[in-house]
Motif scaffolding. Structure first.
Motif, PDB file in Angstrom:
ATOM      1  N   ARG A 151       0.872  -1.181  -0.029  1.00  0.00           N
ATOM      2  CA  ARG A 151      -0.147  -0.060   0.016  1.00  0.00           C
ATOM      3  C   ARG A 151       0.825   1.350  -0.017  1.00  0.00           C
ATOM      4  NH1 ARG A 151      -2.885   4.137   0.886  1.00  0.00           N
ATOM      5  NH2 ARG A 151      -5.170   3.987   1.724  1.00  0.00           N
TER       6      ARG A 151
ATOM      7  N   ASP B 207       1.540  13.715 -13.341  1.00  0.00           N
ATOM      8  CA  ASP B 207       1.957  13.984 -14.701  1.00  0.00           C
ATOM      9  C   ASP B 207       0.791  14.794 -15.063  1.00  0.00           C
ATOM     10  OD1 ASP B 207       4.007  12.316 -15.143  1.00  0.00           O
ATOM     11  OD2 ASP B 207       2.568  10.606 -14.920  1.00  0.00           O
ATOM     12  N   ILE B 208       1.176  16.109 -15.778  1.00  0.00           N
ATOM     13  CA  ILE B 208       0.126  16.812 -16.626  1.00  0.00           C
ATOM     14  C   ILE B 208       0.211  16.065 -18.122  1.00  0.00           C
ATOM     15  CG2 ILE B 208      -0.574  19.265 -17.339  1.00  0.00           C
ATOM     16  CD1 ILE B 208       0.943  20.298 -15.049  1.00  0.00           C
TER      17      ILE B 208
ATOM     18  N   ALA C 176      -3.793  24.162 -16.277  1.00  0.00           N
ATOM     19  CA  ALA C 176      -3.676  22.965 -15.122  1.00  0.00           C
ATOM     20  C   ALA C 176      -3.369  23.826 -13.965  1.00  0.00           C
ATOM     21  CB  ALA C 176      -2.661  22.054 -15.444  1.00  0.00           C
TER      22      ALA C 176
ATOM     23  N   TYR D 248      -5.927  23.848 -10.904  1.00  0.00           N
ATOM     24  CA  TYR D 248      -6.457  22.902 -10.023  1.00  0.00           C
ATOM     25  C   TYR D 248      -5.550  22.047  -9.296  1.00  0.00           C
ATOM     26  CZ  TYR D 248      -9.948  24.261 -13.254  1.00  0.00           C
ATOM     27  OH  TYR D 248     -10.716  25.290 -14.056  1.00  0.00           O
ATOM     28  N   PHE D 249      -4.565  22.570  -8.959  1.00  0.00           N
ATOM     29  CA  PHE D 249      -3.497  21.693  -8.295  1.00  0.00           C
ATOM     30  C   PHE D 249      -3.499  22.301  -6.877  1.00  0.00           C
ATOM     31  CE2 PHE D 249      -2.426  19.975 -12.005  1.00  0.00           C
ATOM     32  CZ  PHE D 249      -1.750  18.515 -11.546  1.00  0.00           C
ATOM     33  N   PRO D 250      -3.315  21.444  -5.678  1.00  0.00           N
ATOM     34  CA  PRO D 250      -3.191  22.262  -4.276  1.00  0.00           C
ATOM     35  C   PRO D 250      -2.200  23.253  -4.169  1.00  0.00           C
ATOM     36  CG  PRO D 250      -2.445  19.743  -4.325  1.00  0.00           C
ATOM     37  CD  PRO D 250      -2.894  20.254  -5.752  1.00  0.00           C
TER      38      PRO D 250
ATOM     39  N   THR E  20      -7.025   6.735   4.074  1.00  0.00           N
ATOM     40  CA  THR E  20      -7.791   7.189   2.517  1.00  0.00           C
ATOM     41  C   THR E  20      -7.661   6.163   1.719  1.00  0.00           C
ATOM     42  OG1 THR E  20      -6.388   9.053   3.108  1.00  0.00           O
ATOM     43  CG2 THR E  20      -7.352   8.981   0.959  1.00  0.00           C
ATOM     44  N   ARG E  21      -8.877   6.069   0.887  1.00  0.00           N
ATOM     45  CA  ARG E  21      -9.023   5.038  -0.141  1.00  0.00           C
ATOM     46  C   ARG E  21      -8.452   5.331  -1.387  1.00  0.00           C
ATOM     47  NH1 ARG E  21     -15.780   4.672   0.074  1.00  0.00           N
ATOM     48  NH2 ARG E  21     -15.324   2.920  -1.407  1.00  0.00           N
ATOM     49  N   PRO E  22      -7.922   4.502  -2.047  1.00  0.00           N
ATOM     50  CA  PRO E  22      -7.232   4.596  -3.356  1.00  0.00           C
ATOM     51  C   PRO E  22      -7.974   5.062  -4.385  1.00  0.00           C
ATOM     52  CG  PRO E  22      -6.378   2.780  -2.567  1.00  0.00           C
ATOM     53  CD  PRO E  22      -7.647   2.956  -1.814  1.00  0.00           C
TER      54      PRO E  22
ATOM     55  N   GLY F  28      -4.354  15.735 -15.832  1.00  0.00           N
ATOM     56  CA  GLY F  28      -3.680  16.437 -15.112  1.00  0.00           C
ATOM     57  C   GLY F  28      -4.286  17.441 -14.354  1.00  0.00           C
ATOM     58  N   ALA F  29      -5.601  18.076 -14.943  1.00  0.00           N
ATOM     59  CA  ALA F  29      -6.272  18.857 -13.947  1.00  0.00           C
ATOM     60  C   ALA F  29      -7.214  18.043 -13.014  1.00  0.00           C
ATOM     61  CB  ALA F  29      -7.147  19.764 -14.901  1.00  0.00           C
TER      62      ALA F  29
ATOM     63  N   LYS G 119      -6.546  15.171 -11.720  1.00  0.00           N
ATOM     64  CA  LYS G 119      -5.710  14.823 -10.488  1.00  0.00           C
ATOM     65  C   LYS G 119      -5.277  15.828  -9.818  1.00  0.00           C
ATOM     66  CE  LYS G 119      -3.584  10.873 -13.101  1.00  0.00           C
ATOM     67  NZ  LYS G 119      -1.979  10.317 -13.655  1.00  0.00           N
ATOM     68  N   GLY G 120      -5.113  16.921 -10.382  1.00  0.00           N
ATOM     69  CA  GLY G 120      -4.813  18.288  -9.349  1.00  0.00           C
ATOM     70  C   GLY G 120      -6.145  18.262  -8.384  1.00  0.00           C
ATOM     71  N   VAL G 121      -7.438  18.158  -8.901  1.00  0.00           N
ATOM     72  CA  VAL G 121      -8.450  18.374  -8.022  1.00  0.00           C
ATOM     73  C   VAL G 121      -8.553  17.376  -7.109  1.00  0.00           C
ATOM     74  CG1 VAL G 121     -11.172  18.009  -8.071  1.00  0.00           C
ATOM     75  CG2 VAL G 121      -9.957  19.340  -9.622  1.00  0.00           C
TER      76      VAL G 121
ATOM     77  N   LEU H 235      -5.929  15.340  -5.853  1.00  0.00           N
ATOM     78  CA  LEU H 235      -4.926  15.844  -4.632  1.00  0.00           C
ATOM     79  C   LEU H 235      -5.211  16.759  -3.818  1.00  0.00           C
ATOM     80  CD1 LEU H 235      -2.122  14.534  -4.455  1.00  0.00           C
ATOM     81  CD2 LEU H 235      -1.250  16.520  -5.975  1.00  0.00           C
ATOM     82  N   SER H 236      -6.038  17.666  -4.465  1.00  0.00           N
ATOM     83  CA  SER H 236      -6.333  19.120  -3.478  1.00  0.00           C
ATOM     84  C   SER H 236      -7.322  18.554  -2.440  1.00  0.00           C
ATOM     85  CB  SER H 236      -7.061  20.070  -4.582  1.00  0.00           C
ATOM     86  OG  SER H 236      -6.186  20.645  -5.248  1.00  0.00           O
TER      87      SER H 236
ATOM     88  N   ARG I 241      -5.333  14.381  -0.430  1.00  0.00           N
ATOM     89  CA  ARG I 241      -3.941  14.579  -0.399  1.00  0.00           C
ATOM     90  C   ARG I 241      -3.340  13.143  -0.328  1.00  0.00           C
ATOM     91  NH1 ARG I 241       1.097  15.193   0.023  1.00  0.00           N
ATOM     92  NH2 ARG I 241       2.050  17.451   0.239  1.00  0.00           N
ATOM     93  N   HIS I 242      -3.793  12.294   0.458  1.00  0.00           N
ATOM     94  CA  HIS I 242      -3.177  11.068   0.741  1.00  0.00           C
ATOM     95  C   HIS I 242      -3.711   9.947   0.000  1.00  0.00           C
ATOM     96  CE1 HIS I 242      -0.736  13.078   3.745  1.00  0.00           C
ATOM     97  NE2 HIS I 242      -1.699  13.685   4.301  1.00  0.00           N
TER      98      HIS I 242
ATOM     99  N   PRO J 293      -3.676   7.149  -2.661  1.00  0.00           N
ATOM    100  CA  PRO J 293      -2.766   6.804  -3.919  1.00  0.00           C
ATOM    101  C   PRO J 293      -3.890   7.001  -5.245  1.00  0.00           C
ATOM    102  CG  PRO J 293      -3.100   5.364  -2.018  1.00  0.00           C
ATOM    103  CD  PRO J 293      -3.959   6.328  -1.795  1.00  0.00           C
TER     104      PRO J 293
ATOM    105  N   ARG K 226     -13.894  16.973 -14.150  1.00  0.00           N
ATOM    106  CA  ARG K 226     -12.835  17.663 -13.211  1.00  0.00           C
ATOM    107  C   ARG K 226     -13.746  18.374 -12.301  1.00  0.00           C
ATOM    108  NH1 ARG K 226     -11.117  22.941 -16.260  1.00  0.00           N
ATOM    109  NH2 ARG K 226     -13.062  23.570 -15.599  1.00  0.00           N
ATOM    110  N   ASP K 227     -14.940  18.909 -12.681  1.00  0.00           N
ATOM    111  CA  ASP K 227     -15.817  19.912 -11.913  1.00  0.00           C
ATOM    112  C   ASP K 227     -16.772  19.373 -10.875  1.00  0.00           C
ATOM    113  OD1 ASP K 227     -14.221  21.793 -13.198  1.00  0.00           O
ATOM    114  OD2 ASP K 227     -16.072  22.208 -14.568  1.00  0.00           O
TER     115      ASP K 227
END
Lengths: 283, 283, 283
Positions: free
Chosen positions: A31, B37-38, B57, B60-62, C3-5, C20-21, C23-25, C27-28, C31-32, C34, C131-132
């Motif tokens: 994990r 990756d973007i 991009a 939308y990132f933290p 946190t759930r993957p 990428g955008a 994934k940015g959301v 991650l925001s 955060r943890h 996977p 994304r939204d």
């Protein structure tokens, strides 16, 4: 022990769920392992290119990384599945030559042959041992399980013949083309080169390859009927012109500025490449 | 401080080990940084498209994300390598215009010029500063090292000329095409649009661009000899028909339902685009 | 709760900043978590292929995984956005049939309809609900928010008609082709097969599909006018020859050694496939 990172190299492409399923297995068993892709775009079954990419990428990963390499045209045949522990990293993959360059450039390794039964895994599918055998083994190494616990000791690993890289005269090194890259540049066995001021320093990287120092000025590369200047950047020659340069892994490469050398110069693995300098410098 | 995430944007493609080696470096120096990756499929050397993707991009990132952008046709020339700290995120990449849109839309930045020696790194390869200079710098920012510690202050960053986005009359905004996307849609400089009931609200996004409110009903886009209705979805026109719509970054775009507008309508960056409404609404 | 993957399946490709955008959301908001890619190369709008890939990948992910599936040709229309909690994993995506195979093979699910307002999100873009709306919902599930808190209960989820997989006689199972894979192999509805010594054991996987045991020896597959031997590996037939085999998801597949069966044999979804054995074995 901290979980070991896992780096992936396959020929699965990115159109199917194969890579995803393999990562699901890794995530299920390890994990907290960082999972990093090297590439999944090895040309299908191209073991020599995969072996080169693995050798190129490995030095840049953190100590302890487990490389899971699945280019496995022999899946379903009796070919062995291996885990190999080097000093500082480990590899998991089929026994088909994938580790040739790493094995040739290191002496500090031990290998075991993996089997689904030994690993306590369910019977694997007929066609996807990457998911069913190799990924579970890589994950177990990542969480700290020992190599010895994964299978029986294995020797005589499959290797393909190494390319040559020899000092032919005081001022000439002869090697051969070993692979093309994605941009059509030809990678040769001549290396590792470092530029030290006005000198090119060659370090042995394969058994039999030689240390040497040649003058940078006037160094030329002969391949096929061509004579190319050794230059430092693609921009040193006009678009469409051929050049020789030192690639980012320290191997001599042949390219065409804004073109594809492999196709345009008709270069193929095994073809001889000579690097000649006007003079040899002091060591 | 929590490790900062690192987001990657390059033109390396996915066929070689280049992205993998760069991630290996990041993982070696910033073990706990989430790496995202973007894209690695920027057309080779296409700085303008990379600059747009980065601008699209980034929001939308933290907070704290470090963007490592490597589209670097000038590698090996004396072009500078930069780290730029904005209020809320940072960028690392060559000084060639990659950050043009971010710099144009923010005033809160400080930059330093990176050098391998200053960073205490070994001499970089001739061709791969992404791995040898830029990735180490990004990783150091990610683990909390300060911008000032990475190099000497740098001003006068390279920027390409900004596209125009002006109010031409009470009811017409004129801009230009700035890029194509992967589906052949043309992205324009006209934005940021929000739909508020029956109104289109334009927010300034570039210096010189204008706030405005136009009526949604009857809005049309003129590009080349074409007049297109502004619609909300591709499905609003028949397959093969052209349309204008608001893209997901808030910029006006030109598309063809189930087709490639850039090719079929012969659209190119720099070409003027006019958005006209029957009337201007109250602000 | 850990946190759930989050596992991603889209048709966004890898040329733009869309993945990428998204994934940015993620991650925001998580955060943890996977984040793992299944694939972003679903052919644009191909809901049936996405549904199959999702069904194929899901069993290999750890308990709790949230699958964020965005193949959304109806974005901008009134189609619902869903979160579906199964026993052991969850799915988030548009209500367009993407979950057909998972819904058909499980009875333990509850669904809610998502809305930007309910989720307290800003008004979404016209074209990018992945994304939204969908990514924020997936992230909230990942960090432990309950399904019920995300929207109103939803029933009658959209499903496409299931393929058939029936026992036609004591020794013949009839199914149909359901998809092609990236290598041009045809995946059929006949499965799940396990090899147990000299027997093939079929387990029901779709409502109406049947358990059975056939002798492995002499098993043949009839598709179109062709009769193919059931073999265990591609290497069992000469290059260019057709074969039938059990794919890594347990479904019968049709391939051509070093070729593309879908094109060369002119196979299409819906086409009948019969697997016949010389005799039925004891259950």
């Amino acid at each position: 022990m901290q979980t070991r990172p896992i780096a992936l190299l396959t020929d699965f492409g990115d159109l199917d769920a194969y890579v995803g399923a393999m990562k699901g297995v890794l995530l299920s068993l390890a994990r907290h392992a960082p999972i990093v892709d090297i590439t999944h775009q090895v040309p299908p079954g191209d073991i020599r290119r995969a072996a080169l990419l693995l050798w190129q990428a490995a030095p840049y990963f953190p100590p302890g990384t487990v490389f899971l390499a699945v280019v496995d045209p022999g899946v379903g045949t009796p070919r062995r599945a291996l885990a190999v522990e080097f000093n500082g990293f480990a590899c998991v993959g089929p026994d088909n030559g994938l580790f040739t360059y790493l094995l040739a450039t290191r002496s500090d390794w031990r290998a075991v042959a993996l089997q689904a039964e030994t690993l306590g895994l369910p019977e694997p599918s007929w066609t996807f041992h990457g998911r069913d055998v190799l990924a579970p083994a890589a994950a177990r190494l990542a969480v700290g399980q020992t190599l010895a616990s994964l299978g029986r000791p294995a020797g005589d690993l499959v290797r393909f013949p190494l390319p040559r890289c020899e000092l032919e005269s005081e001022t000439t090194i002869v090697g051969e083309i070993i692979a093309g890259d994605a941009f059509g540049n030809a990678v040769t066995s001549v290396g590792i080169l470092h530029r030290e001021g006005e000198q090119l320093a060659f370090e042995p990287w394969l058994p039999g390859s030689v240390p040497a120092r040649l003058a940078l000025a006037g160094s030329q590369v002969i391949v096929g009927g061509l004579i190319l200047d050794l230059v430092t950047t693609f921009g040193a020659v006009a678009p469409g012109e051929s050049l020789a340069y030192i690639g980012s892994s320290g191997l001599l490469e042949i390219g065409v500025n804004q073109g594809r050398a492999v196709d345009q110069l008709d270069l193929a693995p095994g073809q001889a490449v000579r690097l000649s300098s006007a003079r040899r410098t002091q060591r």
